[in-house]
Scaffold this active site. Structure first.
Site, PDB file in Angstrom:
ATOM      1  N   CYS A 152       0.839  -1.205   0.000  1.00 25.89           N
ATOM      2  CA  CYS A 152       0.000   0.000   0.000  1.00 25.89           C
ATOM      3  C   CYS A 152       0.867   1.245   0.000  1.00 25.89           C
ATOM      4  O   CYS A 152       2.095   1.170   0.054  1.00 25.89           O
ATOM      5  CB  CYS A 152      -0.925   0.021   1.197  1.00 25.89           C
ATOM      6  SG  CYS A 152      -0.044   0.348   2.720  1.00 25.89           S
ATOM      7  N   CYS A 205       3.434   1.707   2.849  1.00 25.55           N
ATOM      8  CA  CYS A 205       4.687   0.953   2.713  1.00 25.55           C
ATOM      9  C   CYS A 205       5.671   1.723   1.829  1.00 25.55           C
ATOM     10  O   CYS A 205       6.867   1.782   2.114  1.00 25.55           O
ATOM     11  CB  CYS A 205       4.435  -0.406   2.076  1.00 25.55           C
ATOM     12  SG  CYS A 205       3.133  -1.351   2.845  1.00 25.55           S
ATOM     13  N   ASP A 263       3.526 -34.188  -3.715  1.00 27.77           N
ATOM     14  CA  ASP A 263       4.727 -34.450  -2.935  1.00 27.77           C
ATOM     15  C   ASP A 263       4.321 -34.215  -1.484  1.00 27.77           C
ATOM     16  O   ASP A 263       3.337 -33.536  -1.228  1.00 27.77           O
ATOM     17  CB  ASP A 263       5.813 -33.468  -3.384  1.00 27.77           C
ATOM     18  CG  ASP A 263       6.959 -33.412  -2.404  1.00 27.77           C
ATOM     19  OD1 ASP A 263       7.482 -34.478  -2.076  1.00 27.77           O
ATOM     20  OD2 ASP A 263       7.306 -32.308  -1.980  1.00 27.77           O
ATOM     21  N   ASP A 302       7.441 -29.338  -4.588  1.00 30.96           N
ATOM     22  CA  ASP A 302       8.270 -28.155  -4.351  1.00 30.96           C
ATOM     23  C   ASP A 302       9.767 -28.408  -4.420  1.00 30.96           C
ATOM     24  O   ASP A 302      10.530 -27.506  -4.652  1.00 30.96           O
ATOM     25  CB  ASP A 302       7.945 -27.574  -2.976  1.00 30.96           C
ATOM     26  CG  ASP A 302       8.484 -28.460  -1.878  1.00 30.96           C
ATOM     27  OD1 ASP A 302       8.405 -29.691  -2.032  1.00 30.96           O
ATOM     28  OD2 ASP A 302       8.998 -27.936  -0.883  1.00 30.96           O
ATOM     29  N   ASP A 349      11.509 -33.053  -6.943  1.00 30.09           N
ATOM     30  CA  ASP A 349      10.214 -33.107  -7.649  1.00 30.09           C
ATOM     31  C   ASP A 349      10.297 -32.533  -9.052  1.00 30.09           C
ATOM     32  O   ASP A 349       9.404 -32.750  -9.866  1.00 30.09           O
ATOM     33  CB  ASP A 349       9.153 -32.298  -6.892  1.00 30.09           C
ATOM     34  CG  ASP A 349       8.916 -32.836  -5.514  1.00 30.09           C
ATOM     35  OD1 ASP A 349       8.822 -34.065  -5.375  1.00 30.09           O
ATOM     36  OD2 ASP A 349       8.837 -32.031  -4.572  1.00 30.09           O
TER      37      ASP A 349
END
Lengths: 52, 757
Positions: B47, B50, B452, B634, B638
């Site tokens: 926003c 920030c 996984d 991940d 994999d």
């Protein structure tokens, strides 16, 4: 008919100015951060002044 | 909307990993004149507050000359001086400043300054739009009944505006059509290019011979509409790509290599040679395959093999690249170069696994391969028909062009991309990034999902599930000890207990054992049972990991942990089963843990202790059964399966290579992303089919008019625009569907989570 000789170039020129303006805004990076620009409008203080 | 919660974990004393100044310097690039530019990814900004906070904090640093936050790509561009007060500046201060402001920041691959293709497409849209608008104005005057001389002049002006616009804006289509024809294929761009060039040529011919009709307006508007679709498509994918690129790099960029004279030099990973000795501090990853020379520690292999509990490492232990060094510093000797390490084996496996991507033909191209021959034959037939029967070849040519224009590749060309852009935009708002449109098409066909375990169905981080202690004070002691360690169990203990940790001045960590500290006369030990009490454990707790706190060798508290299941996992599996999708689990972890997790989540089939190759085989077996497999994973192990499956999804916390191999990446913690993505994909597949039906139905109405020779440019233009509008508005119905079926867990605010662990 003679009117057209003037009017058509004028119409094209005005359209062309719009096109050039769009190209310029694209080149100067105004579409890089649209979300950020929306928030910066609301920022209270000017943070644009970077010390050079 | 809540705003700017300071992320407590980011400011924990135990940062997951700080970047060394050398690494930051390596990531920045020089702008000349003593200035360097550093691009950082800050996943938490969302926003205006920030933006202000970060820019103010950075501008306050004396050596920073410019700082700008880009909210769209969640990056900070920071220009700083190499030297301030004649001493070299330390760029690590920039990261520290951002972290002190309460945001996580990490290095990311420097982006190309601007997205060139996007700008080229936007320019083309601008030019085509300008041309289309002007020609349309002139055409309106012609249709309103301009007399012969004026009409001819207007046609000439239109021709002159259209020519450069066609060359400039149409080049994307011409190029792609030419490539397709060169490879003896046909795609959607072939009929488009043909319609555009033919209609322009015929209109020019007509203009030269003072003809009544010209199709310049239709030609350019067609391009304009299609370019809009193409640009939206590109912007959407680029947005997803940028978000994925902004994630932390997990593989280290470099490492400290010990020199012969005992000094240490920071070397980029590519330049590490075999037999180099490398110092790996606690909390760093092993850069290349290596053997431990000295030091003791625990290695976290979860991202490499899916093994969820850390493995002890001592002299002679083999450490594969990508493993996280947890508790002690190590010196390792490289046994392979970076390009031959485990990662490259994985990459060659990935290349060997022929992906669903390679075999898949886009639905639009399949439609085009039916559509273009039909339309082109129809145009040819009406040309020959009018020519031979009517004997007027000029009229025949006009009819043929009218057929080409009015069959409107426009609606067909927009039918697919617009739906996919709307769907991808919807998924993007849910924190699911789609890398390309074909992934959505493939996702809609899925009827089996392979998960996984570590890091996908589970978070890959242990969670405190129960504790057994008689005294509150002991828990505080345990938390105090745990604060000093990077070991995942210690971190989980620290997060899990509600007690203010006791302070210890001096805590020693014994790698492979645990923590030790003394408080006056008493000696505390925390770790495995055998370490804490110096004797073998009394009984085993099956799948739970146990940590024991002992005071002077006597057990005073026990803590039990397990790998926490990803929120929404059980619901998601249920939803998948309701959708008629078979689920299975392919994991590299031990049998017992895998079976327990599968039972708890209700997964049909669980396979444990698989190598990366066996994971690919599991996917292939399903494919041979005629199933379309979605792989969700991940780890580094994999990646080959992610590449070989029909379509694949990875969480944002995945290894770099896993994120690259996957078609979709989801950013929120919940596993709901998987069933939700499949639902949206199925919905968009049915919308695409509807769009094709609409486009074909419209053609059935319009083509006879054109073949009969009644299609004037005015009718063609109106018909073309209407069909495009119908297709686009139908695509927008996807949003209403999504509003009717909101995903579960909508209350969770989307915060793209990028880990730097």
């Amino acid at each position: 008919m003679n009117m057209l000789i003037y009017l058509i170039p004028i119409a094209l020129l005005m359209g062309g100015i719009g096109l050039v303006a769009f190209l310029w805004s694209l080149k100067s990076g105004q579409y890089e951060d649209l979300e950020g620009a929306a928030w910066r409008v609301l920022a209270d203080d000017e943070q644009e002044e970077t010390r050079r | 909307m809540t705003c700017c919660m300071i992320n407590a974990e980011a400011v924990l004393a135990m940062k997951p990993r700080a970047f060394s100044s050398e690494e930051i310097a390596l990531a920045s690039h020089s702008l000349g004149e003593g200035l360097r530019q550093l691009d950082l990814s800050v996943p938490d900004v969302h926003c205006g507050g920030c933006i202000g906070t970060i820019e103010k904090a950075l501008s306050a640093l004396t050596f920073v000359s410019k700082a700008r936050v880009n909210l769209t790509s969640r990056r900070v561009t920071c220009v700083y001086q190499e030297t301030s007060h004649s001493a070299p500046t330390d760029p690590a201060l920039i990261l520290e400043t951002i972290e002190q402001a309460g945001y996580r920041a990490h290095l990311c691959a420097p982006v190309a300054e601007r997205d060139r293709t996007r700008n080229q497409l936007l320019l083309a849209v601008g030019v085509a739009g300008f041309a289309a608008a002007n020609i349309m104005l002139l055409s309106v005057s012609v249709w309103s009944g301009a007399d012969a001389a004026t009409r001819d002049m207007f046609h000439w002006i239109s021709a002159m505006i259209a020519a450069p616009a066609l060359v400039y804006a149409g080049r994307f289509f011409f190029r792609s059509a030419w490539n397709a024809l060169k490879n003896r294929r046909t795609n959607m761009d072939v009929p488009i290019s043909l319609a555009v060039t033919l209609s322009y040529a015929v209109s020019l011919w007509e203009t030269m011979h003072h003809g009544e009709h010209a199709w310049f307006d239709a030609t350019v508007s067609l391009l304009f509409f299609l370019l809009i679709g193409r640009t939206l498509d590109h912007v959407m994918r680029e947005k997803a790509r940028a978000a994925i690129n902004g994630l932390a790099r997990i593989a280290p960029r470099g490492a400290l290599v010990l020199q012969n004279d005992g000094s240490r030099r920071y070397v980029a990973v590519e330049d590490i040679v075999v037999d180099d000795e490398i110092a790996v501090a606690a909390g760093e990853r092993i850069p290349v395959d290596a053997v431990v020379v000295s030091g003791e520690s625990d290695l976290d292999l979860s991202i490499v093999t899916g093994e969820s509990s850390p493995v002890a490492a001592r002299q002679g232990t083999y450490a594969s690249s990508g493993a996280m060094n947890l508790t002690g510093s190590l010196v390792v000797r490289a046994t392979k170069m970076a390009k031959d390490s485990l990662l490259s084996e994985i990459i060659s496996l990935m290349e060997a696994a022929e992906g669903g991507r390679a075999r898949y033909r886009r639905i639009a191209d399949r439609a085009a391969s039916l559509y273009s021959p039909v339309v082109h034959l129809l145009a040819l037939a009406s040309f020959l028909g009018w020519g031979f029967i009517g004997g007027d070849w000029k009229q025949a040519m006009l009819v043929a062009v009218a057929v080409l224009i009015i069959t409107c590749p426009c609606a067909l060309g927009l039918a697919v991309p617009v739906v996919q852009v709307v769907a991808a935009g919807e998924l993007f708002r849910r924190g699911i990034m789609v890398k390309d449109g074909s992934a959505l098409e493939r996702l809609a066909e899925v009827d089996a999902v392979a998960f996984d375990k570590t890091g996908t169905l589970t978070m890959g981080t242990p969670r405190l599930v129960s504790l057994d202690a008689s005294d509150e004070a002991d828990i505080a002691v345990a938390a105090g000890l745990a604060a000093h360690s990077r070991h995942p169990l210690s971190q989980a203990l620290f997060r899990g207990v509600i007690a203010s940790p006791s302070a210890f001045d001096h805590v020693t960590e014994v790698p492979g054992g645990g923590l030790e500290a003394s408080d006056g006369a008493t000696c505390y030990r925390m770790g495995s049972f055998s370490f804490a009490c110096g004797s073998a454990p009394s009984h085993d707790h099956g799948t739970l990991s146990e940590v024991v706190l002992a005071r002077d060798g006597r057990v005073v508290a026990r803590f039990f942990f397990e790998d926490s299941v990803r929120p929404g996992a059980a619901d998601s599996i249920l939803r998948l089963h309701d959708m008629g999708i078979k689920t299975l689990m392919v994991s590299g972890d031990r049998e017992g843990v895998v079976a327990t997790t599968a039972r708890r989540l209700g997964i049909d089939v669980a396979l444990a202790a698989l190598t990366p190759k066996q994971k690919v085989d599991a996917c292939d077996r399903l494919r041979d059964e005629g199933r379309k497999v979605l792989m969700v994973g991940d780890g580094i192990n994999d990646a080959p399966a992610l590449a070989s499956a029909h379509v694949s999804i990875a969480p944002a916390t995945a290894s770099d290579i896993g994120r690259q191999a996957a078609d979709l990446v989801f950013f929120n913690e919940r596993l709901d992303a998987v069933p939700h993505a499949i639902e949206v994909a199925r919905r968009s597949a049915s919308l695409i089919r509807q769009n094709f039906a609409l486009a074909i139905g419209y053609n059935l109405l319009a083509v006879p008019i054109a073949v009969a020779g009644f299609a004037t440019p005015l009718i063609a233009a109106v018909a073309m625009s209407t069909s495009s509008l119908i297709v686009v508005s139908n695509a927008l119905r996807l949003n209403t569907f999504v509003k009717l079926h909101p995903a579960k867990g909508e209350a969770d605010r989307l915060m793209p989570e990028a880990t730097s662990a």
